[in-house]
Structures are given as C-alpha cells and as structure tokens.
Design a protein around this motif. Structure first.
Motif, short mmCIF file in Angstrom:
data_model
loop_
_atom_site.label_atom_id
_atom_site.label_comp_id
_atom_site.label_asym_id
_atom_site.label_seq_id
_atom_site.Cartn_x
_atom_site.Cartn_y
_atom_site.Cartn_z
N ALA A 80 0.75 -8.72 -30.12
CA ALA A 80 0.58 -10.10 -30.62
C ALA A 80 1.02 -10.24 -32.07
O ALA A 80 1.46 -11.31 -32.47
CB ALA A 80 -0.89 -10.52 -30.48
N ASN A 81 0.89 -9.19 -32.85
CA ASN A 81 1.20 -9.39 -34.28
C ASN A 81 2.25 -8.44 -34.83
O ASN A 81 2.35 -8.27 -36.04
CB ASN A 81 -0.08 -9.36 -35.12
N ALA B 212 -5.51 -12.61 -34.49
CA ALA B 212 -5.08 -12.29 -33.12
C ALA B 212 -6.27 -11.87 -32.27
O ALA B 212 -6.38 -12.25 -31.10
CB ALA B 212 -4.04 -11.17 -33.16
N GLU C 197 7.56 -7.37 -26.43
CA GLU C 197 6.14 -7.30 -26.76
C GLU C 197 5.49 -6.07 -26.12
O GLU C 197 4.65 -5.40 -26.74
CB GLU C 197 5.42 -8.57 -26.30
N GLU D 138 -2.81 -19.37 -24.93
CA GLU D 138 -1.60 -18.59 -24.69
C GLU D 138 -0.47 -19.05 -25.62
O GLU D 138 0.32 -18.25 -26.11
CB GLU D 138 -1.17 -18.73 -23.23
N SER E 26 3.89 -18.03 -31.67
CA SER E 26 3.54 -17.77 -33.07
C SER E 26 4.79 -17.54 -33.93
O SER E 26 4.85 -17.98 -35.08
CB SER E 26 2.59 -16.57 -33.17
N ARG F 39 -8.35 -14.90 -31.30
CA ARG F 39 -7.75 -15.61 -30.16
C ARG F 39 -8.00 -14.87 -28.85
O ARG F 39 -8.26 -15.48 -27.83
CB ARG F 39 -6.24 -15.78 -30.37
N LEU F 40 -7.92 -13.58 -28.94
CA LEU F 40 -8.15 -12.78 -27.73
C LEU F 40 -9.59 -12.96 -27.24
O LEU F 40 -9.84 -13.11 -26.04
CB LEU F 40 -7.88 -11.31 -28.07
N ASP G 186 -2.52 -5.16 -26.61
CA ASP G 186 -2.35 -6.62 -26.67
C ASP G 186 -2.28 -7.09 -28.12
O ASP G 186 -1.45 -7.93 -28.48
CB ASP G 186 -3.52 -7.33 -25.98
N ARG H 164 -0.20 -17.47 -29.00
CA ARG H 164 0.42 -16.15 -29.04
C ARG H 164 1.92 -16.24 -28.73
O ARG H 164 2.74 -15.66 -29.41
CB ARG H 164 -0.25 -15.25 -28.01
N LYS H 165 2.22 -17.03 -27.71
CA LYS H 165 3.58 -17.09 -27.22
C LYS H 165 4.53 -17.69 -28.26
O LYS H 165 5.69 -17.30 -28.33
CB LYS H 165 3.55 -17.97 -25.96
#
Lengths: 215, 340
Positions: free
Chosen positions: B225-226, B284, A128, A34, A40, B287-288, B221, A37-38
């Motif tokens: 994320a990016n 990304a 997000e 997490e 980055s 990671r997912l 997601d 992502r959180k």
C-alpha cells in the motif's frame, strides 16, 4: 433443453442480501476504502487536497451504492445471478453519470488520468504484489521500477476490457520476463516469476473445472 | 470482444467455518496416518450423505484465497464466468453468474491433477523467498540450512497435497476429523524436523513465525500500500507491526494465531501510540483496520438476515455479485458452466 432451475433457500437468502440497504451501504463503503489505496498514487500525481480526495471518494461511494442497488434487481434462481438487459442499461447509466460527476468536479484531464489508472489496475496489482514480497530485501521495489514494470506488462498484453484479471488475458510472459531483466533486481524477478506461475495455475485450474468454457 | 469475463465474488464465511477450515491446515494433534485412514473409510458413507446437501454446495468457497476480516471474514474468492458459445452477444443478452456445482472440488483439483500439482509446487518454490524471507533475514542462516529448511517445507507441502487428495478420493470434507488427524501428524513431523535442523534458539523463532504466519498478509498488504510513498515500510517497521499484531491476536490451543481474530482496534491504538511506523504506514494501517471493520459489519448483517430468514447459518455463503462501476458494463450471456 435444460429444465428451469428451481428456487432454493439459498436463492432467497442471496436475494435478501443483494437488496438489503444496509448491506449495500456497507459494501459501497468498501469501494470507498479500496479507492483510497487504489488511487493513492493518482492523488499524489494530481496534487489533490484532503478535501478533494474526500470528494472523489464520496463520488465513488455514491456511484457504487447506486450500482449495487441496481444489481439487487437481478434474477436469482438455482444459484445463478442473471442481470437483464434493462439492468445492464441501468449499470451503463450509473457508470456514465459517475464519469460525468468526476469530470464536473475535477475536470476532463483528471478524469482521463483516472481512466488511465483504472485501465492498468491489473498490471499495477502485479507491481504491488512484488512490492509486498520484497520490501524487506536489499532491493525493495521503487516507484520507478513499478512504473516501468507496468509499462512492460501493458506492452505485452493485448488490449482488453479494463478490469479483467491477467489470468483472462494472454500476457506474453516470456517477453515480460526478458524485458524485466534490465529493470528488476533478482529478488523482484523471482517474485514476478511466481506471479506468472500463479496466473498460469489459475488458468489451468479453471480449464480443468470448467472444460466447456472458452476463455 | 473477447468472451471471457472474470467476476469477483464476495462471500462470507462464519467464524466457526473459517476457524475449522484454517485449523485443517495446521497442526495440534499427533495421530498415525494409518489410523486416520481407517477412520476415514468408516466415515465415507456418512460423508457421502452429507455431501448431498445441496445447500452446502452453495457455500463451498475457494478456501485458499485470502481472508480478511476480524471476528468473521468476508472472502474475496475469485472465480470465472465465461460465455459458453465463445462469442459475446449484444447488450440485449442477459448476464448470468452461476454457482458451481461441479464434481471436481476446487480445493482438491490442485492436489489430484498432476499438471496442476506440479505447477502448484513450482509456485511454492518461487514464492519461498517472498513468504519466508523475513524469517530467513532474522535467522541469517547459511545457504545450506536455508536449502534444507526449504526442502522440509516443500516436503510438508507435498504431504499436505497428499492428504487433500485423500479427502477428495474419500469424499471427505477438509475439516473432517480423519483429515485433521493426518494434517496433525504431518505438522508434528515438520515441527520435529525443523527443530532438529535449526536448534532450540532458531527453532523457537521459526515456530513463532510459523504460528504468526497468517499475520504476514497484513504486513505485505501494508508494504504494497505504501511502497510508492516517500516512506515505504521497512523491515524493522514490519517486525514492530508483527509484534503488535501478534500480541493482539487470539490463539488456538496449539499456539497458532486464530484466523480472523485480531483485535484491530487495540492493534491500531498501539500502532498509533508506539511511533514505530511512519505516518504513511500508520495511515495505510488505519485504512486497513477500517476495511476489516466494514467486513465484520457486513458479516454480522448477513448473519442477522440469515437468522431472520431461516435460523442460524452453518457454513459459509458466497454472494454472487458483479463488480460495481465497470468501465464497460457487462454485456453478453455470461454463465459459469458446470464443472465435470
């Protein structure tokens, strides 16, 4: 006075899960994932190398492991989980050590940046979500718009405990939406309105399910 | 300090339970609602007995929350713990996270309470563009048809709430066969109406999108994320990714993607080979996938423990836990009171 709840099979199961080292290890891994992502954007801001990122995430994973391990000492009875004051103190210690490790590894300035990002986690989550809803449109959310939206949300939300969700905080949504007019495109504003309604729905549903509770 | 705290719960729901719960939301049979209601009435007494099983109460999850795992799911449902006295106590207090055992089922509340229902439908209206937008972009429909499609989907959502309300009134689980039959009838009606509206070609695209709808969460997601990178996810990339995910998903007999049944490893390999995504998007996604793998391992581990303790587990489990590494460790007595 209410009777002491009896221990159930579910309680035994829950206790076993909370104390299982393998489960704790895996759950701590989720915190690490997490973090990737959180934080980055923070990584980029600080210009961290891959090695520094790995070090940061290792610190998070280790601290989360210790925190979850301490939580395993909670009393589980009648479907309730209770942390004693002693455990609460241990969690406080874990958190303090976590911050100390970050400071030692990356310096106080980096720690303060981390804490700032952490404080805005709920409002950044709004940005997000909008990004995920408009990426395919002619007006995908930009980093600049996201930063401005987070600023607007924070400016219209009373200071409260970091980590609390927006449903628990009294966001002045009317002001947020008004101020966002000049920042967000129509599709982005629609997504923001949807989030506002979902927050409201969640709060009202909670009030219906738990009428005794004070928010 | 304000007294309200919101805690995250991590729960695991076994494959079967999740599949059944999701199946309820979809359609694959056609039966009349009247016949289903009759059957529902016949099953009422049996259902009431079943509902008395207290341990199943423990496992009741908020099923409308996102599930995210392969093979099995770990559900991040949100619930709220609140001090009951309105004041936080000192650090000497204890902190309690209590499983709800209220008479109003969370999944039914939105369907039965007028204010919540109205709000839910407002959310539906505002989310329409975000959820169905990528399909609409593909179809490039005139505005009137978009409005007509939205009206059909909204009417379907209202019927879905009606059936949920029936389940609440009849004290039936949402996965009860009688409820499933009503869902199926609604789904068949929607399929017929959308086909009439869109025609065979666009109808086919719509149907595929709807069958893959649960995969959209992965796309959003990734986009979230990016989006702050120099290469945010594009619409074209999202379509490529959706194709790969769709090809690597198990399907139910009705053609819908089976929830939590993506072959993540295979999908990742294809994403890496295809070159369709930017490096940031690939990272990304990697990671997912890692996240999904860990969730799967957790569920397997919990299943092992459950089996060791008392045989195989039926239904799901919600594991109470306080989020780790809170900036301000929990203080005060925090209890989730019983619902009325």
């Amino acid at each position: 006075m209410a009777a002491e709840p009896a221990e159930t099979t579910g309680d035994q199961f829950t206790r076993a899960l909370l104390n299982d080292p393998e489960s704790i290890r895996l759950r701590a891994q989720l915190y690490r994932l997490e973090a990737g992502r959180k934080y980055s954007a923070l990584y980029r801001q600080l210009g961290w190398s891959a090695a520094q990122i790995a070090q940061f995430e290792t610190i998070i994973e280790a601290a989360a492991t210790e925190d979850l391990r301490q939580q395993g000492g909670a009393q589980i009875k009648g479907g309730a989980m209770t942390l004693s004051p002693e455990i609460a103190a241990q969690l406080e210690r874990v958190r303090a050590e976590f911050e100390s490790r970050l400071r030692a590894a990356f310096g106080d300035a980096a720690l303060q940046r981390f804490l700032a990002v952490e404080r805005t986690s709920a409002t950044r989550a709004v940005a997000e979500e909008i990004a995920g809803r408009v990426y395919f449109t002619a007006t995908p959310l930009t980093a600049g718009q996201a930063a401005e939206l987070v600023r607007i949300l924070d400016a219209n939300t009373p200071p409260s405990d970091p980590g609390r969700t927006l449903a628990d905080r009294e966001v002045d949504w009317e002001h947020v939406l008004a101020q966002s007019q000049g920042v967000l495109a129509p599709a982005q504003l629609t997504a923001l309105r949807a989030i506002r309604l979902k927050v409201e729905l969640e709060a009202k549903r909670f009030a219906l399910l738990f009428p005794e509770a004070k928010r | 300090m304000s007294p309200g705290f919101r805690f995250a719960w991590i729960g695991t729901v076994l494959v079967l339970a999740v599949a059944v719960a999701m199946i309820v939301r979809e359609v694959w049979q056609t039966e009349s609602a009247a016949a289903a209601l009759k059957l529902a009435t016949q099953r009422r007494e049996w259902a009431r007995d079943r509902l008395k099983m207290a341990e199943q109460r423990l496992t009741r999850a908020e099923r409308d929350r996102k599930t995210a795992a392969a093979g099995v799911s770990v559900m991040a449902a949100s619930t709220t713990a609140t001090t009951t006295d309105g004041t936080a106590t000192s650090a000497a207090g204890t902190m309690t996270l209590r499983v709800r055992d209220g008479k109003i089922r969370p999944e039914v509340a939105v369907a039965t309470d007028p204010a919540l229902r109205a709000l839910h439908l407002q959310v539906f209206d505002e989310e329409f563009a975000g959820i169905w937008g990528s399909l609409l972009q593909r179809l490039n429909l005139p505005e009137a048809k978009v409005a007509a499609l939205k009206a059909l989907l909204r009417a379907h959502e209202e019927r879905r709430l009606d059936v949920t309300a029936v389940a609440g009134e009849q004290q039936l689980e949402l996965n009860d066969p009688a409820i499933q039959k009503m869902r199926s009838a609604d789904g068949a009606l929607l399929a017929k109406q959308t086909l009439e509206l869109l025609g065979p070609d666009d109808g086919k695209i719509y149907q595929q999108f709807r069958r893959d709808l649960s995969l959209q969460g992965v796309i959003t997601d990734l986009a979230a994320a990016n989006f702050q990178t120099s290469t945010p996810l594009t619409f074209a990339e999202s379509q490529q990714l959706l194709t790969i995910l769709s090809a690597n998903s198990e399907r139910m007999s009705n053609g819908f993607v089976r929830p939590n049944a993506v072959n993540w490893e295979s999908a990742l390999a294809q994403v890496e080979r295809s070159g369709a995504l930017s490096p940031a998007s690939v990272e990304a996604f990697r990671r997912l996938v890692a996240d999904q793998q860990v969730h799967r391992q957790i569920s397997q581990r919990w299943n092992e423990i459950g089996t060791t303790l008392g045989g195989s587990i039926t239904g799901g489990l919600m594991l109470p836990n306080f989020p780790a590494l809170q900036p301000k460790p929990w203080t005060g007595a925090a209890t989730i009171p019983k619902a009325h």
